[in-house]
Enzyme design. Sequence first.
Site, PDB file in Angstrom:
ATOM      1  CE1 TYR A 135      -3.184  -2.834   0.115  1.00 52.71           C
ATOM      2  CE2 TYR A 135      -3.883  -2.145   2.285  1.00 52.71           C
ATOM      3  CZ  TYR A 135      -4.017  -2.966   1.196  1.00 52.71           C
ATOM      4  OH  TYR A 135      -5.003  -3.923   1.200  1.00 52.71           O
ATOM      5  CE  LYS A 186       0.677 -17.272  -2.283  1.00 57.73           C
ATOM      6  NZ  LYS A 186      -0.251 -18.399  -2.229  1.00 57.73           N
ATOM      7  CG  ASP A 218      -2.768 -19.785  -0.398  1.00 60.65           C
ATOM      8  OD1 ASP A 218      -1.991 -19.609   0.570  1.00 60.65           O
ATOM      9  OD2 ASP A 218      -2.468 -20.493  -1.372  1.00 60.65           O
ATOM     10  CG  ASP A 242      -7.419  -4.039   3.844  1.00 58.56           C
ATOM     11  OD1 ASP A 242      -8.461  -3.985   4.518  1.00 58.56           O
ATOM     12  OD2 ASP A 242      -7.222  -3.347   2.833  1.00 58.56           O
ATOM     13  CG  ASP A 246     -12.910  -5.935   6.191  1.00 56.84           C
ATOM     14  OD1 ASP A 246     -12.578  -5.425   7.282  1.00 56.84           O
ATOM     15  OD2 ASP A 246     -13.382  -5.275   5.253  1.00 56.84           O
TER      16      ASP A 246
END
Length: 351
Positions: A135, A186, A218, A242, A246
């Site tokens: 980001y 990852k 994943d 992020d 959620d």
Amino acid sequence: MKICVLPGDGIGPEITAEAVRVLKALDLKFEMEEAPVGGAGYRTKGHPLPEATLKLAKEADAVLFGAVGDFSLDTLPRELRPEQAILGLRKELNLFANFRPAMVYPELVHASTLKPEVVAGLDILIIRELTGDIYFGKPRGIHTLANGEREGFDTMRYSESEIRRVAHVGFQAAMKRNKRLCSVDKANVLDTMQLWREVVTAVGKEYPEVELTHQYVDNAAMQLLKNPKQFDVIVTGNMFGDILSDEASMLTGSIGMLPSASLNEKNFGLYEPIHGSAPDIAGKNIANPLATILSAAMMLRYSFGLGEPADRIEAAVKRVLAKGVRTGDIAESGMKAVGTKEMGDAVLAAL
Ligand code: NAD
């Protein structure tokens, strides 16, 4: 103890008012001062994060934040939109660690879309790194290739020190809970994430009591739905956090119930509900103030070291739910819903 209160937009003022009432009822020596932020900041001072508001936040010991967002201001240039206030506060206050607990209250098990046996008793904490990663990494942009086609690109980037400091936060949080930390990365595909795994593993040597595990993002996304109760604390980077936080919040099914904290190295924190300004229900006295009230409890615990009053607030919320008091968002069909103020009254009475 100085608290900067930033109610913001939409339901922000209604829900922070209830949290402020609860804080006042504790009879602790707080100084509280309010300032406009978000759309309210733009309308009154011409900027979503007015200078005076930022100054007040910097001089305070903690910030209690409502929500920002006002669809009527969405046509403004990006830097003047209400949501920029949050990004500005995170950057200016160096709030690099985002705490997102997701817990399911026994009375609200029905609110989840998952089977009760999967979510009943769920109590997990996701710690998301907040100021680095793809980001913020440079270079980024959209350019035109030699063949005339446009290409977009962003850079995933973490320094060792950025990983180390959030890893410490993760281990320390696990020490205060069930001493299990799952680091999500990852590392099988991304070099940045290989470094992430190496640094987290090295930091883990300083916390021999904490059981450290690693999951690829994943798999973690899948495990959160399959068997979320396997987790205690999760620590992860900005983008994965992020998305996973959620996902985890929706395991509980009730956006109006979940608090959050964003902390810097000195335990200065910004505390806010995870939901937005909910313009569709603003000003109607129907918003659920519990996420904001629980954010105030997190503030007492993390920024002021006041565990006992924080426990009292959380116990009061549990008692209110056990009594069957519900705002519309968490009421089962056939239940009578109370308003924002009435929910605040019920928490005060339980306190
Ligand atoms: P939202 O979280 O505001 O609302 C989503 C849905 O949940 C709506 O139906 C709303 O009525 C309901 N809801 C949210 N909080 C509730 C509460 N306390 N009680 C009962 N119901 C509640 O998300 P959105 O509608 O996508 O966004 C609205 C605005 O909020 C946008 O401008 C967005 O950018 C902003 N936003 C701000 C923050 C923040 O301030 N941290 C976070 C997310 C979104």
